[in-house]
Design an enzyme around this catalytic site. Structure first.
Site, PDB file in Angstrom:
ATOM      1  N   LYS A   1       0.817  -1.192   0.000  1.00 44.45           N
ATOM      2  CA  LYS A   1       0.000   0.000   0.000  1.00 44.45           C
ATOM      3  C   LYS A   1       0.856   1.249   0.000  1.00 44.45           C
ATOM      4  CE  LYS A   1      -3.007  -2.376   3.270  1.00 44.45           C
ATOM      5  NZ  LYS A   1      -3.428  -2.388   4.682  1.00 44.45           N
TER       6      LYS A   1
ATOM      7  N   ASP B   1      14.723   0.269   0.973  1.00 43.58           N
ATOM      8  CA  ASP B   1      15.516   0.196   2.205  1.00 43.58           C
ATOM      9  C   ASP B   1      16.635  -0.819   1.984  1.00 43.58           C
ATOM     10  OD1 ASP B   1      16.495   0.144   4.755  1.00 43.58           O
ATOM     11  OD2 ASP B   1      14.693  -0.622   5.701  1.00 43.58           O
TER      12      ASP B   1
HETATM   13  P1  IMP Z   1      13.145  -3.361   1.615  1.00 42.52           P
HETATM   14  O1  IMP Z   1      12.753  -4.706   1.085  1.00 42.52           O
HETATM   15  O2  IMP Z   1      14.017  -3.461   2.826  1.00 42.52           O
HETATM   16  O3  IMP Z   1      13.749  -2.462   0.550  1.00 42.52           O
HETATM   17  O4  IMP Z   1      11.865  -2.659   2.181  1.00 42.52           O
HETATM   18  C1  IMP Z   1      10.817  -2.351   1.382  1.00 42.52           C
HETATM   19  C2  IMP Z   1       9.548  -1.998   2.150  1.00 42.52           C
HETATM   20  O5  IMP Z   1       9.763  -1.856   3.572  1.00 42.52           O
HETATM   21  C3  IMP Z   1       9.070  -0.663   1.680  1.00 42.52           C
HETATM   22  O6  IMP Z   1       8.316  -0.771   0.490  1.00 42.52           O
HETATM   23  C4  IMP Z   1       8.267  -0.202   2.860  1.00 42.52           C
HETATM   24  O7  IMP Z   1       6.957  -0.727   2.805  1.00 42.52           O
HETATM   25  C5  IMP Z   1       9.000  -0.777   4.048  1.00 42.52           C
HETATM   26  N1  IMP Z   1       9.896   0.237   4.668  1.00 42.52           N
HETATM   27  C6  IMP Z   1      11.244   0.296   4.596  1.00 42.52           C
HETATM   28  N2  IMP Z   1      11.728   1.356   5.276  1.00 42.52           N
HETATM   29  C7  IMP Z   1      10.633   2.001   5.782  1.00 42.52           C
HETATM   30  C8  IMP Z   1      10.464   3.209   6.583  1.00 42.52           C
HETATM   31  O8  IMP Z   1      11.394   3.926   6.966  1.00 42.52           O
HETATM   32  N3  IMP Z   1       9.179   3.525   6.892  1.00 42.52           N
HETATM   33  C9  IMP Z   1       8.105   2.797   6.496  1.00 42.52           C
HETATM   34  N4  IMP Z   1       8.215   1.676   5.742  1.00 42.52           N
HETATM   35  C10 IMP Z   1       9.464   1.287   5.386  1.00 42.52           C
END
Ligand code: IMP
Ligand code: MG
Length: 213
Positions: free
Chosen positions: A77, A137
């Site tokens: 979302k 992230d």
């Molecule tokens: P990744 O797989 O670690 O790149 O994380 C991806 C998902 O984690 C993003 O699409 C977000 O939904 C969530 N996410 C990562 N960092 C944050 C943050 O600082 N705030 C809120 N959601 C986050």
């Protein structure tokens, strides 16, 4: 002090010093949000988000060389606010698709193990797909998604991400369009949540530590 990476002129680099503290008990008069004392700072104001999204949309449109409209894939979302503003700022026709994935992990970090909760409604063979992401992230979610969509035979896959955190350097797919490089802090608002809260904020803020300690 905000700066721009010469290699990525579209991307604004923000540091912790760019966060504007929210005064205890105060509500931002420009954006009443109903979360008193839960945020410690504003990182990106609504007007700065919209200005950036216009630039990202112009860049994506300028690079679009296909006969058919790009297919914007919104990852639900978190990217929903970004997708709707981005699509409206895009000066060329586009089509919208939605996908929902869940990555297993703790509330504030992801594991890279991804499950599709809602798949695309149609075939993407031969189309230019633009994945519209809220934040990268670890990059694990995006890396998985890129491979998954690539296996369906699109003509091209690009990624436009509003925010990127420092760990994202590990991601193995090229993210051509990035709005802001942000410090390694947990951000909420403009689609981003903590336990499903704060998605409705019109700006990107930093959550007070006591909210997730
Ligand atoms: P990744 O797989 O670690 O790149 O994380 C991806 C998902 O984690 C993003 O699409 C977000 O939904 C969530 N996410 C990562 N960092 C944050 C943050 O600082 N705030 C809120 N959601 C986050
Ligand atoms: Mg997300």
């Amino acid at each position: 002090m905000t700066s721009t990476d010469p290699a990525r002129p579209l991307t604004t680099v923000l540091t912790s010093a760019d966060a504007v503290p929210v005064m205890a008990g105060a509500t931002d008069p420009a954006a009443p949000h109903g979360y008193p004392d839960e945020l410690k700072a504003t990182l990106i104001r609504a007007d700065a988000l919209h200005e950036k999204i216009t630039l990202l949309a112009q860049a994506v449109a300028a690079d679009h060389t296909f006969d058919s409209p790009p297919l914007l894939v919104c990852v639900l979302k978190g990217a929903v606010m970004f997708l709707t503003d981005f699509a409206r700022a895009l000066p060329i026709p586009a089509e919208l698709e939605f996908m929902a994935v869940s990555s297993y992990g703790s509330a504030t970090s992801s594991s890279g193990v991804v499950r599709i909760l809602k798949d695309l409604d149609r075939d993407i063979t031969g189309r230019r797909v633009v994945i519209v992401e809220d934040i990268i992230d670890s990059g694990l979610t995006l890396s998985w998604l890129g491979k998954n969509l690539a296996s369906r035979g699109p003509a091209a896959i690009d990624v436009v991400a509003l925010l990127r955190k420092p760990d994202a350097v590990k991601v193995d797919i090229d993210v051509r369009y990035i709005g802001f490089d942000i410090p390694n802090e947990f951000v909420v608002g403009y689609g981003l949540d903590y336990a499903e809260r704060y998605r409705d904020l019109p700006f990107v803020g930093l959550l007070a530590e006591r909210m997730y300690a």
